[in-house]
Design an enzyme around this catalytic site. Structure first.
Site, PDB file in Angstrom:
ATOM      1  N   MET A  81     -11.662  -4.744   6.024  1.00  0.00           N
ATOM      2  CA  MET A  81     -10.979  -3.661   6.780  1.00  0.00           C
ATOM      3  C   MET A  81     -10.515  -4.104   8.388  1.00  0.00           C
ATOM      4  O   MET A  81     -11.424  -4.414   8.879  1.00  0.00           O
ATOM      5  CB  MET A  81     -11.562  -2.269   7.077  1.00  0.00           C
TER       6      MET A  81
ATOM      7  N   ASP B 261      -6.982  -5.382   4.877  1.00  0.00           N
ATOM      8  CA  ASP B 261      -6.220  -4.167   4.698  1.00  0.00           C
ATOM      9  C   ASP B 261      -6.204  -3.360   6.179  1.00  0.00           C
ATOM     10  O   ASP B 261      -7.187  -3.312   7.034  1.00  0.00           O
ATOM     11  CB  ASP B 261      -6.905  -3.363   3.986  1.00  0.00           C
TER      12      ASP B 261
ATOM     13  N   MET C 243     -11.863   5.340  -0.757  1.00  0.00           N
ATOM     14  CA  MET C 243     -12.533   5.878   0.756  1.00  0.00           C
ATOM     15  C   MET C 243     -13.126   7.223   0.331  1.00  0.00           C
ATOM     16  O   MET C 243     -12.518   8.155   1.031  1.00  0.00           O
ATOM     17  CB  MET C 243     -11.441   5.619   1.831  1.00  0.00           C
TER      18      MET C 243
ATOM     19  N   HIS D 165      -8.314   1.533  -3.808  1.00  0.00           N
ATOM     20  CA  HIS D 165      -9.444   1.198  -2.732  1.00  0.00           C
ATOM     21  C   HIS D 165      -9.907   2.770  -2.439  1.00  0.00           C
ATOM     22  O   HIS D 165      -9.318   3.578  -2.002  1.00  0.00           O
ATOM     23  CB  HIS D 165      -8.658   0.873  -1.598  1.00  0.00           C
TER      24      HIS D 165
ATOM     25  N   SER E 296       0.527  -1.293   0.035  1.00  0.00           N
ATOM     26  CA  SER E 296      -0.036  -0.197   0.049  1.00  0.00           C
ATOM     27  C   SER E 296       0.842   1.226   0.083  1.00  0.00           C
ATOM     28  O   SER E 296       1.577   1.382   0.849  1.00  0.00           O
ATOM     29  CB  SER E 296      -0.556   0.239   1.324  1.00  0.00           C
TER      30      SER E 296
ATOM     31  N   HIS F   6      -1.567  -1.571  -4.245  1.00  0.00           N
ATOM     32  CA  HIS F   6      -2.647  -0.959  -3.325  1.00  0.00           C
ATOM     33  C   HIS F   6      -2.690   0.539  -3.390  1.00  0.00           C
ATOM     34  O   HIS F   6      -1.899   1.136  -2.888  1.00  0.00           O
ATOM     35  CB  HIS F   6      -2.989  -1.673  -2.121  1.00  0.00           C
TER      36      HIS F   6
ATOM     37  N   MET G  22      -8.470   8.926  -0.525  1.00  0.00           N
ATOM     38  CA  MET G  22      -9.209   9.436   0.397  1.00  0.00           C
ATOM     39  C   MET G  22      -9.563  10.743   0.227  1.00  0.00           C
ATOM     40  O   MET G  22      -8.872  11.649  -0.409  1.00  0.00           O
ATOM     41  CB  MET G  22      -8.390   9.295   1.739  1.00  0.00           C
TER      42      MET G  22
ATOM     43  N   ASP H 233      -4.404   3.945  -2.046  1.00  0.00           N
ATOM     44  CA  ASP H 233      -5.555   4.204  -1.005  1.00  0.00           C
ATOM     45  C   ASP H 233      -6.142   5.778  -1.363  1.00  0.00           C
ATOM     46  O   ASP H 233      -5.269   6.804  -1.258  1.00  0.00           O
ATOM     47  CB  ASP H 233      -4.849   4.410   0.316  1.00  0.00           C
TER      48      ASP H 233
HETATM   49  C1  DX5 Z   1      -5.848   2.627   5.745  1.00  0.00           C
HETATM   50  C2  DX5 Z   1      -5.705   2.211   4.388  1.00  0.00           C
HETATM   51  C3  DX5 Z   1      -4.689   0.808   4.385  1.00  0.00           C
HETATM   52  C4  DX5 Z   1      -3.216   1.327   4.727  1.00  0.00           C
HETATM   53  C5  DX5 Z   1      -2.993   0.434   5.689  1.00  0.00           C
HETATM   54  O1  DX5 Z   1      -7.046   3.330   5.686  1.00  0.00           O
HETATM   55  O2  DX5 Z   1      -6.778   1.532   3.760  1.00  0.00           O
HETATM   56  O3  DX5 Z   1      -4.363   0.568   2.829  1.00  0.00           O
HETATM   57  O4  DX5 Z   1      -2.340   1.731   4.092  1.00  0.00           O
HETATM   58  O5  DX5 Z   1      -1.707   0.455   6.376  1.00  0.00           O
HETATM   59  P1  DX5 Z   1      -1.058  -0.365   7.513  1.00  0.00           P
HETATM   60  O6  DX5 Z   1      -0.523  -1.607   6.670  1.00  0.00           O
HETATM   61  O7  DX5 Z   1       0.000   0.465   7.577  1.00  0.00           O
HETATM   62  O8  DX5 Z   1      -1.866  -0.555   8.485  1.00  0.00           O
HETATM   63 ZN    ZN Z   2      -6.541   0.423   1.581  1.00  0.00          ZN
END
Ligand code: DX5
Ligand code: ZN
Length: 222
Positions: free
Chosen positions: A136, A174, A67, A65, A7, A32, A36, A34
């Site tokens: 999650m 994740d 969010m 992903h 990620s 991956h 947001m 993220d």
């Molecule tokens: C959190 C993200 C994850 C994040 C996980 O909201 O969706 O993908 O990068 O991070 P780690 O592996 O550090 O918990």
């Molecule tokens: Zn994620």
């Protein structure tokens, strides 16, 4: 086969191409990403322009992903940017079935993400549409949080449903995936393992990805 999905949330964004290449050399097979929006989650990261740059930097599939609220409005832009897998949150989609069809219509693999408090049973009817389900195992928004242990029960329940229903969707996890949590996660039935902090946090993405993947394969008996 278990796969490691680095990620980039915990990567050095000023050197993204190098960081992704290092994680790939360490055995990462899907990147991956993220996304947001500062509304669905209390953090802001990146959008389609960064996905388009990543698309030029790696041949690996990009697992976006989302969010974000109102994901339907942005799905065409992610498709244009070169996203391959797109997951949307159950909690963010009023018309989830429509959103999943929209993702598939744009040639991408659709997936649903469940927050820690959201039950697996809520998505039973749409499981046949899914490429994967993302559990999650932290509350979304930030990297480096601790794994929530009851996520293991949700992984196990999904695996049971997959068998009962004769389906093939994959199970992604994740949040808090690291050396001390990866064995039970894999043993519960997850096969797509997202890791941010455990890959990029110490500044040794290649070595740390390799070690994490090796621990995952060992736990899976591969
Ligand atoms: C959190 C993200 C994850 C994040 C996980 O909201 O969706 O993908 O990068 O991070 P780690 O592996 O550090 O918990
Ligand atoms: Zn994620």
């Amino acid at each position: 086969m278990v796969e490691l999905l680095p990620s980039i949330l915990s990567a050095d964004f000023a050197h993204l191409a190098d960081q992704v290449a290092a994680a790939e050399h360490g055995g990462g097979t899907v990147i991956h990403v993220d996304v947001m929006d500062g509304h669905f989650v209390p953090n802001i990261t990146l959008g389609p322009p960064v996905v388009a740059s990543l698309r030029k930097a790696t041949k690996l599939p990009l697992d976006c992903h989302l969010m974000i609220e109102h994901p339907d409005e942005y799905i065409p832009a992610f498709a244009d940017a070169g996203a391959n897998w797109v997951s949307v949150h159950y909690e963010a989609c009023r018309h989830l079935h429509r959103t999943l069809e929209l993702i598939a219509h744009h040639g991408m693999k659709p997936a649903v993400v469940l927050n820690p408090a959201t039950r697996v049973n809520f998505i039973v009817d749409i499981l046949p549409m899914l490429h994967h389900v993302l559990i999650m195992s932290v509350n979304p928004g930030f990297g480096g949080q601790s794994f929530i242990p009851f996520s293991l029960d949700k992984i196990w329940r999904l695996k049971q449903l997959r068998e009962e229903m004769g389906l093939k969707f994959r199970i992604e996890v994740d949040g808090g995936v690291a050396h001390d949590t990866i064995a039970p996660i894999v043993q519960a039935g997850a096969d797509l393992l997202v890791a941010g902090n455990a890959v990029f946090g110490a500044g040794r993405p290649e070595e740390d990805a390799r070690a994490l993947l090796s621990a995952a394969r060992q736990a899976a008996g591969e």
